[in-house]
Design a protein around this motif. Structure first.
Motif, PDB file in Angstrom:
ATOM      1  N   HIS A  36      -8.061  -4.328   1.990  1.00  0.00           N
ATOM      2  CA  HIS A  36      -7.501  -3.164   2.674  1.00  0.00           C
ATOM      3  C   HIS A  36      -7.817  -1.884   1.903  1.00  0.00           C
ATOM      4  O   HIS A  36      -8.189  -0.873   2.495  1.00  0.00           O
ATOM      5  CB  HIS A  36      -5.989  -3.340   2.830  1.00  0.00           C
ATOM      6  CG  HIS A  36      -5.288  -2.116   3.307  1.00  0.00           C
ATOM      7  ND1 HIS A  36      -5.388  -1.669   4.609  1.00  0.00           N
ATOM      8  CD2 HIS A  36      -4.504  -1.219   2.663  1.00  0.00           C
ATOM      9  CE1 HIS A  36      -4.671  -0.549   4.733  1.00  0.00           C
ATOM     10  NE2 HIS A  36      -4.129  -0.256   3.574  1.00  0.00           N
ATOM     11  N   SER A  70     -10.008   0.858   3.810  1.00  0.00           N
ATOM     12  CA  SER A  70      -9.261   2.024   4.288  1.00  0.00           C
ATOM     13  C   SER A  70      -9.327   3.199   3.319  1.00  0.00           C
ATOM     14  O   SER A  70      -8.894   4.295   3.660  1.00  0.00           O
ATOM     15  CB  SER A  70      -7.794   1.637   4.494  1.00  0.00           C
ATOM     16  OG  SER A  70      -7.221   1.336   3.233  1.00  0.00           O
ATOM     17  N   HIS A 103      -7.428   3.509   0.867  1.00  0.00           N
ATOM     18  CA  HIS A 103      -6.074   3.735   0.364  1.00  0.00           C
ATOM     19  C   HIS A 103      -6.055   3.275  -1.085  1.00  0.00           C
ATOM     20  O   HIS A 103      -6.328   2.108  -1.367  1.00  0.00           O
ATOM     21  CB  HIS A 103      -5.050   2.955   1.194  1.00  0.00           C
ATOM     22  CG  HIS A 103      -4.923   3.474   2.592  1.00  0.00           C
ATOM     23  ND1 HIS A 103      -4.217   2.817   3.569  1.00  0.00           N
ATOM     24  CD2 HIS A 103      -5.402   4.615   3.150  1.00  0.00           C
ATOM     25  CE1 HIS A 103      -4.262   3.530   4.692  1.00  0.00           C
ATOM     26  NE2 HIS A 103      -4.990   4.614   4.468  1.00  0.00           N
ATOM     27  N   THR A 157      -0.100   4.251   0.620  1.00  0.00           N
ATOM     28  CA  THR A 157      -0.546   5.228   1.609  1.00  0.00           C
ATOM     29  C   THR A 157       0.041   4.928   2.980  1.00  0.00           C
ATOM     30  O   THR A 157       0.568   5.810   3.644  1.00  0.00           O
ATOM     31  CB  THR A 157      -2.082   5.240   1.692  1.00  0.00           C
ATOM     32  OG1 THR A 157      -2.603   5.454   0.380  1.00  0.00           O
ATOM     33  CG2 THR A 157      -2.564   6.337   2.629  1.00  0.00           C
ATOM     34  N   CYS A 158      -0.026   3.688   3.419  1.00  0.00           N
ATOM     35  CA  CYS A 158       0.450   3.343   4.758  1.00  0.00           C
ATOM     36  C   CYS A 158       1.696   2.475   4.743  1.00  0.00           C
ATOM     37  O   CYS A 158       2.275   2.232   5.805  1.00  0.00           O
ATOM     38  CB  CYS A 158      -0.661   2.671   5.564  1.00  0.00           C
ATOM     39  SG  CYS A 158      -1.252   1.133   4.848  1.00  0.00           S
ATOM     40  N   CYS A 178       0.844  -1.182   0.000  1.00  0.00           N
ATOM     41  CA  CYS A 178       0.000   0.000   0.000  1.00  0.00           C
ATOM     42  C   CYS A 178       0.889   1.245   0.000  1.00  0.00           C
ATOM     43  O   CYS A 178       1.787   1.369   0.840  1.00  0.00           O
ATOM     44  CB  CYS A 178      -0.902  -0.003   1.228  1.00  0.00           C
ATOM     45  SG  CYS A 178      -1.930   1.469   1.358  1.00  0.00           S
TER      46      CYS A 178
HETATM   47 ZN   LIG Z   1      -2.911   1.300   3.341  1.00  0.00          ZN
END
Ligand SMILES: [Zn+2]
Ligand SMILES: [Zn+2]
Ligand SMILES: [Zn+2]
Length: 89
Positions: free
Chosen positions: A59, A63, A65, A41-42, A39
């Motif tokens: 996910h 989320s 994302h 983003t995270c 991912c």
């Molecule tokens: Zn993420």
């Protein structure tokens, strides 16, 4: 970053690499995976849509994302879930 893919991919300032070559969600339930996606983003790594549990997709939906990168060493591409956009880098 590659242009003409989507605004999420264009706005990335770099590609986050996977921290660990495993899907933590699969490890937690004792499952296995086929390929890994990270991912953007995270920075967490989860399993792909060819894997039984599709944790990366789950996910992204849960989320919001948007973008993942392939965590496979031989692959250099990004994918945006909401836009269904794909870009190599
Ligand atoms: Zn993420
Ligand atoms: Zn996008
Ligand atoms: Zn998984």
């Amino acid at each position: 970053m590659p242009s003409a893919a989507c605004t999420h991919i264009e706005s990335l300032s770099g590609v986050a690499a996977s921290r660990a070559r495993q899907c933590d969600d699969c490890v937690a339930i004792g499952s296995s995976w086929v390929h890994l996606r990270t991912c953007q983003t995270c920075g967490e790594t989860r399993c792909c849509d060819s894997s039984p549990n599709r944790h990366a997709s789950q996910h992204a939906l849960a989320s919001r994302h948007a973008v993942v990168a392939s965590a496979e060493p031989s692959e250099r591409w990004l994918y945006c879930y909401p836009d269904d956009a794909f870009a190599e880098y």
